[in-house]
Scaffold this active site. Structure first.
Site, PDB file in Angstrom:
ATOM      1  N   CYS A  36      -4.727  -7.470   6.452  1.00 39.35           N
ATOM      2  CA  CYS A  36      -3.918  -6.296   6.121  1.00 39.35           C
ATOM      3  C   CYS A  36      -4.061  -5.878   4.661  1.00 39.35           C
ATOM      4  CB  CYS A  36      -2.452  -6.554   6.456  1.00 39.35           C
ATOM      5  SG  CYS A  36      -1.818  -8.127   5.867  1.00 39.35           S
ATOM      6  N   HIS A  58       2.980  -3.409   2.280  1.00 32.28           N
ATOM      7  CA  HIS A  58       2.290  -4.174   1.240  1.00 32.28           C
ATOM      8  C   HIS A  58       1.975  -3.265   0.051  1.00 32.28           C
ATOM      9  CE1 HIS A  58       2.118  -7.451   3.901  1.00 32.28           C
ATOM     10  NE2 HIS A  58       0.826  -7.559   4.111  1.00 32.28           N
TER      11      HIS A  58
END
Length: 345
Positions: free
Chosen positions: A134, A246
Site C-alpha cells: 500500500c 497513509h
C-alpha cells in the site's frame, strides 16, 4: 456482455472494499462471487445494492470466472493462486506472496501498465498479477511523472501509516485502546508491539538483519521493480494512530534541474494525482480527507535547498483503496481496456 469476477477474502477490510469499488466504478460484471473460508460460508457482504452470500473457497469452481481478486493473505495465495491461474482465470493478488517473483508482473496502472501487454502475450504465463504494498502504490504514482521529466536519483521517504494497514485487528486495537485510556484502562498491546493510541511506532512488519523492517525493504524493492532499478531509495515506516489513510513525507533528488512550480504543473496533469497545495493554513490534504477517494493527493510541494535538484512532497492516499482494492480493480480494467483478456466460457 460483462465478466465473471470472484473476490477471495470477501469478508476482510480489503475484500469488502474491492466489492464496493467494483460497484462504484460500474465494472462490467455479469456475475460476482464472494469467496471466503469455510467458517465464513453464508456470511452476507454488500455489492452495490445487492447482497452476496459467501461461498466456500475449497468448493468453488474457479474455471467459470474471468478475474479472481485475491485478498486472503500470502499463505492462501501461495496455495490457491497457481491452481486458479492454471484454470485460465486471471488472479490479481493483493498479498506480498508474488510481488518479488521475476515471472510475475507487479503493476500500478498509472506507472507500468505496458508490462501487462508483454506478460499477457506469453504462452506459459502463470495468470498471476501482483498488487504492490500500500505504501509503495501511492508513492510511485507521484514519482512516475516526475521521473519521466527529470530522472530521479534518490528518494528518502518517511511514512505515517494507518492501523487499517494491519487489518481489522489493527483497527480494533486502536479503537479499544483509545476508549480504554479515557476510562483509565491500561492499553494492552496485542496486534502492535507497543501502545498505538496517542503514540507512533517506528516498526512495521519484522526486523531484518540490515536493521530495516520488511515494510521498509518492500518499498525499496517494489519501487525499483515498478519504476526503475537505478533509483536509490531509503524508507522509515511508522505506524500512527489513524484509522484509514497513509501519509508520506518524500524527499527527491533529481538528475536534472526542476522547480517546485514545474513539479506542481506536472503532477496536476498526471493520472491518479490530485494536487492540493496552498501555502496557507489548511492548504494541504490529511488522511481524514482522503478516505473514500480514488486519488493520490499531493501537497507541500517545495524545493529543498540542502541538495542539488531537490524537491519535497507530502503524499496522502486511502490505503484500502489505491493501496489495495482500487489498484486491483484498475489492473482488471486495464486488461479489459487494452483487449488483453479472453473471457471465460
Amino acid at each position: 456482455m460483462g465478466y465473471k469476477v470472484a473476490v477471495v477474502g470477501a469478508t476482510g477490510n480489503v475484500g469488502r472494499e474491492m466489492l464496493n469499488i467494483l460497484a462504484e466504478r460500474e465494472f462490467p460484471v455479469d456475475e460476482c462471487f464472494a469467496i471466503a473460508s469455510r467458517k465464513s460460508m453464508g456470511v452476507e457482504v454488500s455489492f452495490g445494492d445487492r447482497t452476496l452470500k459467501c461461498k466456500d473457497l475449497e468448493q468453488f469452481d474457479f474455471s467459470q470466472v474471468d478475474f479472481v481478486l485475491m485478498s486472503a493473505g500470502s499463505a492462501v495465495s501461495r496455495e490457491w493462486s497457481p491452481r486458479i491461474g492454471a484454470l485460465g482465470s486471471i488472479v490479481i493478488d493483493n498479498s506480498s506472496c508474488w510481488r518479488y517473483d521475476a515471472e510475475v508482473p507487479l503493476i500500478v496502472p498509472e506507472v507500468n501498465a505496458h508490462v501487462l501487454v508483454e506478460y499477457m502475450a506469453r504462452n506459459k504465463r502463470r495468470n498471476i498479477i501482483a498488487n504492490p504494498n500500500c505504501s509503495t502504490a501511492q508513492l510511485v504514482v507521484a514519482l512516475k511523472p516526475l521521473h519521466d521529466v527529470a530522472r530521479i536519483k534518490r528518494v528518502v521517504v518517511s511514512t505515517y501509516q494507518s492501523v487499517s494497514g494491519a487489518g481489522k485487528e489493527g483497527l480494533d486495537e486502536l479503537w479499544n485502546q483509545t476508549k480504554g485510556i479515557f476510562v483509565t484502562d491500561a492499553p494492552t498491546p496485542r496486534k502492535f508491539p507497543k501502545q498505538i493510541a496517542f503514540n507512533v511506532i517506528p516498526h512495521i512488519d519484522v526486523f531484518m538483519d540490515s536493521g530495516e523492517t520488511k515494510e521498509e525493504w518492500k518499498m525499496v524493492v517494489e519501487t525499483k521493480k515498478i519504476l526503475d532499478p537505478k533509483i536509490r531509495l531509503t524508507a522509515t515506516c511508522v505506524r500512527v494512530p489513524v484509522f484509514v489513510g497513509h501519509s508520506e513525507a518524500v524527499n527527491i533528488e533529481f538528475e536534472q534541474p526542476i522547480s517546485a512550480e514545474e513539479v506542481r504543473e506536472i503532477l496536476r496533469e498526471a493520472p491518479g494525482c490530485m494536487v492540493v497545495d496552498k501555502r496557507e493554513d489548511g492548504g494541504y490534504v490529511t488522511p481524514v480527507e482522503c478516505v473514500g477517494d480514488f486519488a493520490t493527493f499531493i501537497s507541500r510541494i517545495r524545493e529543498d535547498s540542502t541538495i542539488e535538484n531537490g524537491i519535497n512532497l507530502w503524499v496522502v492516499s486511502d490505503n484500502l483503496r489505491k493501496g489495495a482494492a482500487l489498484n486491483t480493480v484498475q489492473i482488471a480494467e486495464c486488461l479489459i481496456n487494452r483487449g488483453l483478456l479472453k473471457k471465460a466460457a
